[in-house]
Motif scaffolding. Structure first.
Motif, PDB file in Angstrom:
ATOM      1  N   GLU A  24     -23.872  30.255 -39.822  1.00 11.37           N
ATOM      2  CA  GLU A  24     -23.550  29.770 -41.167  1.00 11.37           C
ATOM      3  C   GLU A  24     -22.117  29.263 -41.234  1.00 11.37           C
ATOM      4  O   GLU A  24     -21.841  28.209 -41.807  1.00 11.37           O
ATOM      5  CB  GLU A  24     -23.756  30.890 -42.181  1.00 11.37           C
ATOM      6  CG  GLU A  24     -23.427  30.484 -43.621  1.00 11.37           C
ATOM      7  CD  GLU A  24     -23.553  31.654 -44.578  1.00 11.37           C
ATOM      8  OE1 GLU A  24     -22.945  31.591 -45.671  1.00 11.37           O
ATOM      9  OE2 GLU A  24     -24.249  32.631 -44.234  1.00 11.37           O
ATOM     10  N   HIS A  25     -21.195  30.020 -40.637  1.00 16.35           N
ATOM     11  CA  HIS A  25     -19.795  29.582 -40.612  1.00 16.35           C
ATOM     12  C   HIS A  25     -19.658  28.254 -39.863  1.00 16.35           C
ATOM     13  O   HIS A  25     -18.925  27.363 -40.302  1.00 16.35           O
ATOM     14  CB  HIS A  25     -18.923  30.642 -39.937  1.00 16.35           C
ATOM     15  CG  HIS A  25     -18.793  31.910 -40.717  1.00 16.35           C
ATOM     16  ND1 HIS A  25     -18.677  31.938 -42.088  1.00 16.35           N
ATOM     17  CD2 HIS A  25     -18.745  33.219 -40.308  1.00 16.35           C
ATOM     18  CE1 HIS A  25     -18.573  33.193 -42.506  1.00 16.35           C
ATOM     19  NE2 HIS A  25     -18.617  33.982 -41.449  1.00 16.35           N
ATOM     20  N   ARG A  27     -21.884  25.893 -39.438  1.00 15.87           N
ATOM     21  CA  ARG A  27     -22.421  24.784 -40.238  1.00 15.87           C
ATOM     22  C   ARG A  27     -21.441  24.388 -41.338  1.00 15.87           C
ATOM     23  O   ARG A  27     -21.241  23.197 -41.609  1.00 15.87           O
ATOM     24  CB  ARG A  27     -23.767  25.180 -40.849  1.00 15.87           C
ATOM     25  CG  ARG A  27     -24.931  25.140 -39.878  1.00 15.87           C
ATOM     26  CD  ARG A  27     -26.258  25.203 -40.618  1.00 15.87           C
ATOM     27  NE  ARG A  27     -26.416  26.483 -41.308  1.00 15.87           N
ATOM     28  CZ  ARG A  27     -26.982  27.556 -40.768  1.00 15.87           C
ATOM     29  NH1 ARG A  27     -27.444  27.510 -39.529  1.00 15.87           N
ATOM     30  NH2 ARG A  27     -27.111  28.668 -41.459  1.00 15.87           N
ATOM     31  N   ARG A  28     -20.814  25.385 -41.948  1.00 14.00           N
ATOM     32  CA  ARG A  28     -19.878  25.082 -43.021  1.00 14.00           C
ATOM     33  C   ARG A  28     -18.625  24.387 -42.494  1.00 14.00           C
ATOM     34  O   ARG A  28     -18.120  23.452 -43.119  1.00 14.00           O
ATOM     35  CB  ARG A  28     -19.500  26.372 -43.750  1.00 14.00           C
ATOM     36  CG  ARG A  28     -18.694  26.112 -45.028  1.00 14.00           C
ATOM     37  CD  ARG A  28     -18.522  27.373 -45.855  1.00 14.00           C
ATOM     38  NE  ARG A  28     -17.597  28.310 -45.227  1.00 14.00           N
ATOM     39  CZ  ARG A  28     -17.946  29.483 -44.719  1.00 14.00           C
ATOM     40  NH1 ARG A  28     -19.217  29.862 -44.738  1.00 14.00           N
ATOM     41  NH2 ARG A  28     -17.061  30.282 -44.175  1.00 14.00           N
ATOM     42  N   ALA A  32     -19.073  20.118 -43.022  1.00 12.36           N
ATOM     43  CA  ALA A  32     -18.445  19.696 -44.280  1.00 12.36           C
ATOM     44  C   ALA A  32     -17.885  18.282 -44.145  1.00 12.36           C
ATOM     45  O   ALA A  32     -17.398  17.891 -43.083  1.00 12.36           O
ATOM     46  CB  ALA A  32     -17.333  20.662 -44.663  1.00 12.36           C
ATOM     47  N   GLY A 101     -12.016  22.472 -39.558  1.00  7.63           N
ATOM     48  CA  GLY A 101     -12.536  22.258 -40.902  1.00  7.63           C
ATOM     49  C   GLY A 101     -11.851  21.123 -41.631  1.00  7.63           C
ATOM     50  O   GLY A 101     -10.910  20.481 -41.130  1.00  7.63           O
ATOM     51  N   ASP A 105     -10.665  22.922 -46.902  1.00  7.53           N
ATOM     52  CA  ASP A 105     -11.099  24.256 -46.486  1.00  7.53           C
ATOM     53  C   ASP A 105     -10.009  24.967 -45.696  1.00  7.53           C
ATOM     54  O   ASP A 105      -9.831  26.188 -45.822  1.00  7.53           O
ATOM     55  CB  ASP A 105     -12.370  24.151 -45.647  1.00  7.53           C
ATOM     56  CG  ASP A 105     -13.599  23.828 -46.482  1.00  7.53           C
ATOM     57  OD1 ASP A 105     -13.532  23.976 -47.716  1.00  7.53           O
ATOM     58  OD2 ASP A 105     -14.618  23.411 -45.901  1.00  7.53           O
TER      59      ASP A 105
END
Length: 276
Positions: A24-25, A27-28, A32, A101, A105
């Motif tokens: 999940e991290h 993908r974020r 983004a 990121g 972010d």
């Protein structure tokens, strides 16, 4: 059979380093959209993607422990003894967000860390007060980290980097966002800044306890203890002698130049195969 074993080891390794929510991290961070703090070709992305970061991270922790006030903050407020993997995962996430990121972010991650630091303060065993948001202490943590990542990549990185000054300058962008005054932007400035802290450094009982825990007592499954012993020896071998003496770490130049270095390169090749 071999491929199945590789996948299992890779899964367990990433779970330890990045945590159960790593996918999940990822993908974020990587999915983004928006302007990024660092372009794809910046040195920081090259260095932080290399497996030499495993060595550099351990070296950084050992080096950072030498500042009595920084070590007091860790000893009194960190859960590294009871939850070392959680601390590693939070650090890994911060490095990932700030390196790969979006700028938005990354700056939010810096702001969150700053809020945590504002609540960390106390009195060291020598009677001096400390605050985790002290720019001078943050500066020490920063230069120890940059020096460790840089030197370990120079020695054990898979692909050499021509622009190490660029890496130091990239890391200074994060330091600026954290409010660290005048962070080094070249390797020469990094060395000078590191030297400027040496008079403040000391091997306290807390620092030596942290070193013993990190090198000898980390909670690991039996099969991981051999590779971790190599990782520990390699991290210690990259430290300067002046940093080892107060931590009571060995200095064995012949062994380090031969057996430890060969074992370190073999470990890096193994990690790259496991995570390929």
């Amino acid at each position: 059979m071999l491929e199945s074993l590789r996948r299992q080891v890779s899964e367990r390794l990433f779970e330890k380093v990045a945590g159960p929510e790593r996918q999940e991290h990822a993908r974020r961070i990587h999915g983004a959209s928006g302007p990024q703090l660092f372009a794809d070709d910046r040195p920081i992305r090259h260095v932080h993607a290399d497996h030499a970061m495993f060595i550099g991270g351990l070296r950084a922790l050992l080096l950072q422990s030498l500042h009595p006030l920084a070590m007091a903050a860790v000893a009194q407020h960190s859960d590294y003894l009871t939850d070392p993997w959680g601390r590693l995962q939070r650090t890994s996430l911060f490095v990932g967000v700030t390196t790969y990121g979006t700028a938005e972010d990354a700056l939010k991650a810096v702001e969150r860390l700053g809020r945590v630091h504002r609540h960390i303060h106390g009195t060291a065993p020598d009677g001096r007060s400390y605050r985790a948001d002290d720019p001078h202490l943050l500066g020490w943590v920063h230069v120890a980290e940059v020096d460790s990542f840089l030197r370990c990549h120079q020695r054990y990185g898979e692909k050499p980097l021509d622009d190490y000054d660029g890496y130091v300058a990239d890391m200074a962008v994060i330091a600026d966002a954290m409010g660290i005054p005048d962070p080094p932007r070249t390797t020469a400035a990094l060395e000078a800044k590191l030297d400027s802290y040496r008079a403040e450094l000391k091997g306290t009982p807390e620092a030596r306890e942290a070193a013993r825990f990190l090198l000898l007592k980390a909670p690991l499954p039996m099969l991981a203890r051999g590779p971790y012993a190599i990782l520990s020896a390699t991290a210690v071998a990259t430290l300067p002698v002046w940093a080892r003496i107060p931590l009571r770490l060995p200095y064995l130049p012949i062994s380090e130049a031969t057996g430890v270095r060969v074992a370190g390169h073999a470990l890096m090749r193994g990690l790259r195969w496991v995570t390929s």
